[in-house]
Design an enzyme around this catalytic site. Structure first.
Site, mmCIF file in Angstrom:
data_model
loop_
_atom_site.group_PDB
_atom_site.id
_atom_site.type_symbol
_atom_site.label_atom_id
_atom_site.label_comp_id
_atom_site.label_asym_id
_atom_site.label_seq_id
_atom_site.Cartn_x
_atom_site.Cartn_y
_atom_site.Cartn_z
ATOM 1 N N SER A 188 0.780 -1.325 -0.176
ATOM 2 C CA SER A 188 0.076 0.088 0.092
ATOM 3 C C SER A 188 0.773 1.350 0.066
ATOM 4 O O SER A 188 0.326 2.229 -0.359
ATOM 5 C CB SER A 188 -0.868 0.077 1.282
ATOM 6 N N SER B 226 13.347 -8.297 5.721
ATOM 7 C CA SER B 226 13.855 -8.479 7.344
ATOM 8 C C SER B 226 14.019 -6.756 7.632
ATOM 9 O O SER B 226 13.382 -6.097 7.266
ATOM 10 C CB SER B 226 14.875 -9.341 7.500
ATOM 11 N N LYS C 259 12.209 -9.899 13.926
ATOM 12 C CA LYS C 259 13.077 -10.077 12.830
ATOM 13 C C LYS C 259 14.038 -10.926 13.004
ATOM 14 O O LYS C 259 14.612 -11.573 11.943
ATOM 15 C CB LYS C 259 13.529 -8.780 12.554
ATOM 16 N N TYR D 34 9.564 -6.518 18.499
ATOM 17 C CA TYR D 34 9.857 -6.317 17.142
ATOM 18 C C TYR D 34 11.135 -6.905 16.671
ATOM 19 O O TYR D 34 11.137 -7.508 15.584
ATOM 20 C CB TYR D 34 9.785 -4.645 16.809
#
Length: 293
Positions: A12, A132, A150, A146
């Site tokens: 998007s 990543s 990753k 977070y």
């Protein structure tokens, strides 16, 4: 290249949109995937096929792959880009939010890979590109969940690369550094909402100030990531990892060279420096406003 087909998630805006446009310009038939159809509908103007799907909705992902195969008959490239940053102290982050972070950043990625792999195996070829972050190799305070996602993407990708190589399927990791996207603003909002009050409030305020500077400060454009994806899909034998964007190579080199305690100190110094930059940035805003900047 007209018979090549690519799926790009999180298309998007930012990295996903730039990647979809890049692959389309290279001649791929591109399916751009996002939760909000209104954000990706304009991509149809250049021939990209917008598809609404939430990366955590299994039925939507199944329908996506079925649609691609029904219309195009093959899948050559999957770019797993959808993701977000949920920041806050481990003590403060509700486990439901931690699970959602994994659902979006890890399990959605893995599920879509599961769905495209049968077709790639039948073809005897394919390339899965997982977006990543340098955050998959480093760490920072208030970013535990977070970074955990990753780190998981990095390990998942390594194992997938080895098990899929005999089948003619490549797995590549892209590790962006500072990229000019909506990511810092969203991460900063999550951080303040979660840990902006209480025992971690001072740390949260400092980190949020850094995110604010990153949101409006110097960073590489999303096109550098799109270009890396293009190199990865064009290469006969792609590299396993592509660190790209402002600061990526330097910070990954520091992590390789420094022991854990040394890197802890490096992160603290870096954060203090960025806080000073953020304070100077805030101090300049009234003058910029008066000057029309």
């Amino acid at each position: 290249m007209s018979d090549k087909v690519a799926i790009v998630t999180g298309a998007s805006s930012g990295i996903g949109e730039a990647t979809a446009r890049k692959l389309n310009a290279m001649g791929y038939r591109v399916y751009a995937v996002a939760r909000r159809l209104d954000r990706i509908t304009p991509l149809a103007d250049v021939g990209i096929r917008p598809v609404r799907a939430d990366i955590t909705d299994d039925a939507a992902l199944v329908n996506l792959v079925e649609q691609v195969l029904a219309e195009s008959g093959r899948i050559d490239v999957l770019v797993n880009n959808a993701g977000y940053g949920s920041f806050g102290a481990v003590e403060d982050v509700p486990l439901d939010e931690a699970r959602r972070q994994f659902d979006v950043n890890v399990f959605g990625l893995a599920r879509l890979a599961q769905l495209v792999l049968p077709q790639m195996r039948r073809q005897g070829s394919g390339r899965i590109v997982n977006i990543s972050s340098v955050g998959g190799k480093i760490y920072e305070p208030l970013g535990a969940w977070y970074h955990a996602t990753k780190f998981a993407v990095e390990g998942l990708s390594d194992s997938m690369r080895m098990e899929l190589a005999p089948l003619g399927i490549d797995v590549v990791v892209i590790q962006p550094g500072a990229i000019a996207t909506e990511w810092p603003a969203i991460a900063g909002q999550h951080l303040l909402a979660t840990s902006g009050h209480g025992p971690y409030a001072d740390q949260a305020a400092r980190s949020a100030a850094i995110f604010a500077v990153e949101d409006g400060g110097p960073a590489s454009p999303p096109s550098v990531v799109a270009d890396a994806v293009a190199r990865a899909v064009r290469a006969r034998r792609p590299r396993t990892r592509y660190p790209v964007g402002r600061g990526a190579k330097a910070i990954l080199a520091a992590r390789r060279l420094l022991p854990d305690r040394g890197f802890d100190r490096f992160v603290r110094i870096m954060l203090r420096t960025l806080v000073r930059v953020a304070n100077r940035y805030d101090a300049r805003q009234p003058q910029l406003a008066r000057d029309g900047g």
